[in-house]
Enzyme design. Structure first.
Site, PDB file in Angstrom:
ATOM      1  N   ASN A   8     -12.416   2.717   0.228  1.00 28.08           N
ATOM      2  CA  ASN A   8     -11.839   2.015   1.382  1.00 28.08           C
ATOM      3  C   ASN A   8     -10.792   2.924   2.038  1.00 28.08           C
ATOM      4  O   ASN A   8      -9.831   3.350   1.382  1.00 28.08           O
ATOM      5  CB  ASN A   8     -11.208   0.698   0.908  1.00 28.08           C
ATOM      6  CG  ASN A   8     -10.612  -0.098   2.047  1.00 28.08           C
ATOM      7  OD1 ASN A   8      -9.901   0.445   2.877  1.00 28.08           O
ATOM      8  ND2 ASN A   8     -10.893  -1.382   2.092  1.00 28.08           N
ATOM      9  N   HIS A  11      -6.167   2.654   4.627  1.00 27.04           N
ATOM     10  CA  HIS A  11      -4.782   3.139   4.625  1.00 27.04           C
ATOM     11  C   HIS A  11      -4.616   4.551   5.187  1.00 27.04           C
ATOM     12  O   HIS A  11      -3.489   4.994   5.414  1.00 27.04           O
ATOM     13  CB  HIS A  11      -4.168   2.959   3.240  1.00 27.04           C
ATOM     14  CG  HIS A  11      -4.110   1.501   2.883  1.00 27.04           C
ATOM     15  ND1 HIS A  11      -3.520   0.574   3.722  1.00 27.04           N
ATOM     16  CD2 HIS A  11      -4.636   0.798   1.850  1.00 27.04           C
ATOM     17  CE1 HIS A  11      -3.663  -0.638   3.198  1.00 27.04           C
ATOM     18  NE2 HIS A  11      -4.342  -0.527   2.067  1.00 27.04           N
ATOM     19  N   HIS A  44     -11.963  -2.186   6.829  1.00 31.13           N
ATOM     20  CA  HIS A  44     -11.731  -3.595   7.181  1.00 31.13           C
ATOM     21  C   HIS A  44     -11.213  -3.663   8.616  1.00 31.13           C
ATOM     22  O   HIS A  44     -10.126  -3.157   8.907  1.00 31.13           O
ATOM     23  CB  HIS A  44     -10.691  -4.173   6.197  1.00 31.13           C
ATOM     24  CG  HIS A  44     -10.469  -5.644   6.332  1.00 31.13           C
ATOM     25  ND1 HIS A  44      -9.830  -6.379   5.371  1.00 31.13           N
ATOM     26  CD2 HIS A  44     -10.768  -6.525   7.311  1.00 31.13           C
ATOM     27  CE1 HIS A  44      -9.758  -7.648   5.745  1.00 31.13           C
ATOM     28  NE2 HIS A  44     -10.328  -7.759   6.929  1.00 31.13           N
ATOM     29  N   ARG A  46      -9.459  -5.695  11.015  1.00 27.99           N
ATOM     30  CA  ARG A  46      -8.619  -6.899  11.003  1.00 27.99           C
ATOM     31  C   ARG A  46      -8.364  -7.396  12.415  1.00 27.99           C
ATOM     32  O   ARG A  46      -8.308  -6.616  13.355  1.00 27.99           O
ATOM     33  CB  ARG A  46      -7.273  -6.598  10.326  1.00 27.99           C
ATOM     34  CG  ARG A  46      -7.357  -6.580   8.824  1.00 27.99           C
ATOM     35  CD  ARG A  46      -5.967  -6.463   8.204  1.00 27.99           C
ATOM     36  NE  ARG A  46      -6.058  -6.737   6.783  1.00 27.99           N
ATOM     37  CZ  ARG A  46      -5.959  -7.957   6.250  1.00 27.99           C
ATOM     38  NH1 ARG A  46      -5.728  -9.007   7.016  1.00 27.99           N
ATOM     39  NH2 ARG A  46      -6.067  -8.121   4.948  1.00 27.99           N
ATOM     40  N   ARG A  50      -4.310  -3.761  12.519  1.00 28.14           N
ATOM     41  CA  ARG A  50      -3.156  -3.030  12.000  1.00 28.14           C
ATOM     42  C   ARG A  50      -3.529  -1.650  11.448  1.00 28.14           C
ATOM     43  O   ARG A  50      -2.676  -0.793  11.297  1.00 28.14           O
ATOM     44  CB  ARG A  50      -2.450  -3.843  10.914  1.00 28.14           C
ATOM     45  CG  ARG A  50      -3.210  -3.922   9.617  1.00 28.14           C
ATOM     46  CD  ARG A  50      -2.357  -4.537   8.526  1.00 28.14           C
ATOM     47  NE  ARG A  50      -2.339  -5.973   8.629  1.00 28.14           N
ATOM     48  CZ  ARG A  50      -2.322  -6.792   7.563  1.00 28.14           C
ATOM     49  NH1 ARG A  50      -2.272  -6.289   6.354  1.00 28.14           N
ATOM     50  NH2 ARG A  50      -2.324  -8.085   7.715  1.00 28.14           N
ATOM     51  N   GLU A  71     -15.774  -4.557   6.328  1.00 29.85           N
ATOM     52  CA  GLU A  71     -15.208  -5.853   5.903  1.00 29.85           C
ATOM     53  C   GLU A  71     -14.641  -6.532   7.131  1.00 29.85           C
ATOM     54  O   GLU A  71     -13.943  -5.892   7.927  1.00 29.85           O
ATOM     55  CB  GLU A  71     -14.050  -5.636   4.929  1.00 29.85           C
ATOM     56  CG  GLU A  71     -14.458  -5.154   3.569  1.00 29.85           C
ATOM     57  CD  GLU A  71     -13.229  -4.844   2.714  1.00 29.85           C
ATOM     58  OE1 GLU A  71     -12.079  -5.012   3.174  1.00 29.85           O
ATOM     59  OE2 GLU A  71     -13.423  -4.402   1.591  1.00 29.85           O
ATOM     60  N   THR A 102      -6.039  -8.967   1.623  1.00 30.34           N
ATOM     61  CA  THR A 102      -6.891 -10.131   1.390  1.00 30.34           C
ATOM     62  C   THR A 102      -6.388 -10.867   0.148  1.00 30.34           C
ATOM     63  O   THR A 102      -6.104 -10.240  -0.871  1.00 30.34           O
ATOM     64  CB  THR A 102      -8.355  -9.673   1.175  1.00 30.34           C
ATOM     65  OG1 THR A 102      -8.675  -8.725   2.196  1.00 30.34           O
ATOM     66  CG2 THR A 102      -9.316 -10.833   1.228  1.00 30.34           C
ATOM     67  N   GLU A 153     -19.455  -9.819  -3.550  1.00 32.54           N
ATOM     68  CA  GLU A 153     -18.397  -8.950  -4.069  1.00 32.54           C
ATOM     69  C   GLU A 153     -17.434  -9.846  -4.818  1.00 32.54           C
ATOM     70  O   GLU A 153     -16.821 -10.758  -4.238  1.00 32.54           O
ATOM     71  CB  GLU A 153     -17.676  -8.191  -2.944  1.00 32.54           C
ATOM     72  CG  GLU A 153     -16.567  -7.298  -3.525  1.00 32.54           C
ATOM     73  CD  GLU A 153     -15.973  -6.314  -2.542  1.00 32.54           C
ATOM     74  OE1 GLU A 153     -16.669  -5.904  -1.592  1.00 32.54           O
ATOM     75  OE2 GLU A 153     -14.798  -5.951  -2.738  1.00 32.54           O
ATOM     76  N   HIS A 193     -10.845  -5.129  -5.263  1.00 30.68           N
ATOM     77  CA  HIS A 193      -9.496  -5.597  -4.945  1.00 30.68           C
ATOM     78  C   HIS A 193      -8.551  -5.360  -6.124  1.00 30.68           C
ATOM     79  O   HIS A 193      -8.731  -5.927  -7.192  1.00 30.68           O
ATOM     80  CB  HIS A 193      -9.430  -7.078  -4.545  1.00 30.68           C
ATOM     81  CG  HIS A 193      -8.290  -7.314  -3.597  1.00 30.68           C
ATOM     82  ND1 HIS A 193      -6.991  -7.139  -3.982  1.00 30.68           N
ATOM     83  CD2 HIS A 193      -8.264  -7.617  -2.286  1.00 30.68           C
ATOM     84  CE1 HIS A 193      -6.216  -7.350  -2.938  1.00 30.68           C
ATOM     85  NE2 HIS A 193      -6.952  -7.634  -1.891  1.00 30.68           N
TER      86      HIS A 193
HETATM   87  N1  PXP Z   1     -12.757  -5.414  -1.422  1.00 25.03           N
HETATM   88  C1  PXP Z   1     -12.304  -6.273  -0.481  1.00 25.03           C
HETATM   89  C2  PXP Z   1     -13.191  -7.401  -0.070  1.00 25.03           C
HETATM   90  C3  PXP Z   1     -11.045  -6.110   0.109  1.00 25.03           C
HETATM   91  O1  PXP Z   1     -10.620  -6.969   1.047  1.00 25.03           O
HETATM   92  C4  PXP Z   1     -10.251  -5.003  -0.276  1.00 25.03           C
HETATM   93  C5  PXP Z   1      -8.928  -4.779   0.382  1.00 25.03           C
HETATM   94  O2  PXP Z   1      -9.140  -4.425   1.723  1.00 25.03           O
HETATM   95  C6  PXP Z   1     -10.772  -4.132  -1.248  1.00 25.03           C
HETATM   96  C7  PXP Z   1     -12.016  -4.374  -1.812  1.00 25.03           C
HETATM   97  C8  PXP Z   1     -10.006  -2.926  -1.701  1.00 25.03           C
HETATM   98  O3  PXP Z   1      -8.845  -3.348  -2.344  1.00 25.03           O
HETATM   99  P1  PXP Z   1      -7.769  -2.283  -2.823  1.00 25.03           P
HETATM  100  O4  PXP Z   1      -7.242  -1.620  -1.589  1.00 25.03           O
HETATM  101  O5  PXP Z   1      -6.757  -3.107  -3.533  1.00 25.03           O
HETATM  102  O6  PXP Z   1      -8.490  -1.308  -3.704  1.00 25.03           O
END
Ligand code: PXP
Length: 238
Positions: A8, A11, A44, A46, A50, A71, A102, A153, A193
């Site tokens: 992901n 960030h 993601h 949003r 952001r 996402e 989330t 997921e 997550h």
């Molecule tokens: N899976 C989903 C559905 C999420 O919403 C997120 C956070 O955006 C993640 C995975 C990744 O989470 P983390 O950044 O805590 O690894």
């Protein structure tokens, strides 16, 4: 079966948006992550934009469509954006105003089921696989199957925040039972997550899952060792 890693990159965009600058560029980091062993790139979109912007996703999908896992929430606005982008897959997640990240799986009220079912069908009609982000509980997994999802997921947030060994074991058991049930129902299983270098192994060890989606821990580790090593270290654990 080997466990795929979805990295992901939200960030990377969070840092760029902190200065409304043109760098760091999520596409450049996605390219690097894929070259270093990531199997998918997760982003993601949003409502408050952001971090990831539509333009990022357009560029990501243009270069790596079959590797992009989007996402987003189940609003009509997000459905329209997802249909226009047509990534490989879309994970429908709940999104609450003001949340830091989330907060958990979808809460399947009748209205949410209707909306998610419509969005699932619309995306699948365009050839996009649909994943539903769910808590590791049997009822929600059955609902995801009923709504026609391709993938569930499993939310690992509670597991990642467990404060005792006993709590963690119970949550791992929930994840294991949920994986079994989802597979029985013909669903592909992902998890994500809050996963990091210290807690991911126990989830990977459950077996039967196809993919782990991990963001924060990998991007934070990349600040210390660089993205190639951060991705390679996680891939090694899986
Ligand atoms: N899976 C989903 C559905 C999420 O919403 C997120 C956070 O955006 C993640 C995975 C990744 O989470 P983390 O950044 O805590 O690894």
């Amino acid at each position: 079966m080997s466990l795929a890693l979805g990295v992901n990159i939200d960030h990377i965009a969070t840092l760029r948006q902190a200065r409304r600058a043109s760098f760091p560029d999520p596409l450049a980091f996605a390219t690097l992550a894929l070259a270093c062993g990531a199997d998918y790139i997760v982003a993601h979109l949003r409502r408050d934009r952001r971090h990831i912007q539509e333009e990022d996703l357009k560029r990501l999908c243009k270069k790596f469509r079959n590797k992009i896992h989007l996402e987003c929430s189940y609003t009509p606005e997000m459905q329209k954006a997802a249909l226009a982008l047509r990534p490989y897959s879309v994970c429908i997640v709940p999104e609450l105003p003001g949340e830091v990240t989330t907060t958990g799986g979808l809460k399947f009220t009748p209205a949410v089921q209707k909306r998610v079912g419509e969005m699932t069908a619309a995306l699948q009609k365009k050839g996009v696989k649909v994943s539903l982000f769910v808590s590791p509980v049997a009822e929600d997994i059955r609902t995801a199957a009923k709504l026609g999802a391709d993938i569930v997921e499993l939310c690992t947030r509670d597991y990642s925040e467990a404060t005792t060994q006993k709590q963690a074991q119970k949550l791992l058991q929930d994840l294991a039972l949920s994986t079994l049930l989802a597979k029985e129902l013909g669903l592909e299983v992902h998890a994500g997550h809050g996963l990091d270098y210290t807690n991911v192994l126990a989830v990977a060890d459950i077996g039967g899952m196809a993919c782990m989606n991990i963001g924060f821990a990998i991007i934070a580790r990349a600040l210390e060792v660089g993205l190639p090593s951060a991705v390679a270290e996680m891939k090694e654990l899986l």
